[in-house]
Design a protein around this motif. Sequence first.
Motif, PDB file in Angstrom:
ATOM      1  N   VAL A   1      40.406  30.745  45.552  1.00 53.35           N
ATOM      2  CA  VAL A   1      39.622  31.210  44.444  1.00 53.35           C
ATOM      3  C   VAL A   1      39.330  32.794  44.683  1.00 53.35           C
ATOM      4  O   VAL A   1      39.564  33.714  43.864  1.00 53.35           O
ATOM      5  CB  VAL A   1      38.402  30.715  44.324  1.00 53.35           C
ATOM      6  N   GLU A   2      39.009  33.229  46.046  1.00 48.77           N
ATOM      7  CA  GLU A   2      38.803  34.478  46.405  1.00 48.77           C
ATOM      8  C   GLU A   2      40.049  35.563  46.205  1.00 48.77           C
ATOM      9  O   GLU A   2      39.854  36.595  45.784  1.00 48.77           O
ATOM     10  CB  GLU A   2      38.350  34.604  47.968  1.00 48.77           C
ATOM     11  N   ARG A   3      41.183  34.753  46.593  1.00 51.68           N
ATOM     12  CA  ARG A   3      42.388  35.557  46.612  1.00 51.68           C
ATOM     13  C   ARG A   3      42.855  35.879  45.113  1.00 51.68           C
ATOM     14  O   ARG A   3      43.106  37.035  44.751  1.00 51.68           O
ATOM     15  CB  ARG A   3      43.492  34.935  47.236  1.00 51.68           C
ATOM     16  N   VAL A   4      42.546  34.760  44.171  1.00 49.00           N
ATOM     17  CA  VAL A   4      42.761  35.015  42.783  1.00 49.00           C
ATOM     18  C   VAL A   4      41.695  36.320  42.292  1.00 49.00           C
ATOM     19  O   VAL A   4      42.318  37.267  41.536  1.00 49.00           O
ATOM     20  CB  VAL A   4      42.536  33.889  41.987  1.00 49.00           C
ATOM     21  N   GLU A   5      40.422  36.216  42.509  1.00 52.19           N
ATOM     22  CA  GLU A   5      39.734  37.317  42.305  1.00 52.19           C
ATOM     23  C   GLU A   5      40.166  38.729  42.652  1.00 52.19           C
ATOM     24  O   GLU A   5      40.143  39.663  41.992  1.00 52.19           O
ATOM     25  CB  GLU A   5      38.345  37.127  42.648  1.00 52.19           C
ATOM     26  N   ILE A   6      40.372  38.691  43.773  1.00 56.69           N
ATOM     27  CA  ILE A   6      40.857  40.126  44.512  1.00 56.69           C
ATOM     28  C   ILE A   6      42.260  40.566  43.858  1.00 56.69           C
ATOM     29  O   ILE A   6      42.173  41.794  43.533  1.00 56.69           O
ATOM     30  CB  ILE A   6      40.944  39.856  46.152  1.00 56.69           C
ATOM     31  N   ILE A   7      42.880  39.763  43.634  1.00 59.86           N
ATOM     32  CA  ILE A   7      44.464  40.167  42.985  1.00 59.86           C
ATOM     33  C   ILE A   7      44.043  40.658  41.484  1.00 59.86           C
ATOM     34  O   ILE A   7      44.515  41.531  41.076  1.00 59.86           O
ATOM     35  CB  ILE A   7      45.318  38.951  42.839  1.00 59.86           C
ATOM     36  N   LYS A   8      43.126  39.828  40.978  1.00 57.82           N
ATOM     37  CA  LYS A   8      43.055  40.042  39.503  1.00 57.82           C
ATOM     38  C   LYS A   8      42.484  41.978  39.518  1.00 57.82           C
ATOM     39  O   LYS A   8      42.805  42.498  38.630  1.00 57.82           O
ATOM     40  CB  LYS A   8      41.624  39.384  38.949  1.00 57.82           C
ATOM     41  N   GLU A   9      41.447  42.096  40.442  1.00 61.58           N
ATOM     42  CA  GLU A   9      40.975  43.492  40.377  1.00 61.58           C
ATOM     43  C   GLU A   9      42.036  44.372  40.770  1.00 61.58           C
ATOM     44  O   GLU A   9      42.081  45.661  40.437  1.00 61.58           O
ATOM     45  CB  GLU A   9      39.786  43.682  41.289  1.00 61.58           C
ATOM     46  N   ALA A  10      42.757  44.064  41.932  1.00 61.26           N
ATOM     47  CA  ALA A  10      43.922  44.885  42.372  1.00 61.26           C
ATOM     48  C   ALA A  10      44.828  45.409  41.290  1.00 61.26           C
ATOM     49  O   ALA A  10      45.625  46.272  41.299  1.00 61.26           O
ATOM     50  CB  ALA A  10      44.678  44.146  43.174  1.00 61.26           C
TER      51      ALA A  10
END
Length: 159
Positions: free
Chosen positions: A48-57
Amino acid sequence: MIKAIYPGSFDPITFGHIDIIERSSKIFDEVIIGVLNNKEKTPLFSAVERVEIIKEAISHINNVEVAAFEGLLVDFAKAQNASIIVRGLRAITDFEYELQMSQTNHIISKDIDTVFFTTSLEYAYLSSSTVKEVAMFGGDISKFVPPFIIGKIYNKFKK
Ligand code: ADP
């Protein structure tokens, strides 16, 4: 309309990954970043954290989406109506594993092909493991990941 899946652990996403995403998004109509939720591994960031980080990146790119998946990659690709798997190749050491995986996926599902992007020279050395190893000892990771991720990585090692 050609849809591609770019699967990986992205723990965390690096400038090397972002480079592959930018380049593949210019070639394919849509790119889905598939974040592997591997229950047998303990990642630094949850899926879940990785998905959120990638979305922002990748918020600067229009035709890219992010989703977590478990199980077989070809099943995820089919569920997403994607016919192409995108992978990155850095050194010769990536080649053997990637070749085997792409051939296996093609045997399992004839309609799915893998397309490889060779790494840009400036990111040839870069991997998520390198980022974690340097961050663990408090080293400078500003050349590896976007600024907003740096604090998130250090925080994980503080805990
Ligand atoms: P995996 O665990 O599936 O290898 P990674 O997140 O490590 O997941 O990598 C996902 C994909 O991105 C792989 O195809 C990998 O070769 C590629 N990749 C990782 N780092 C780079 C880089 N610096 N340059 C080009 N491709 C890269």
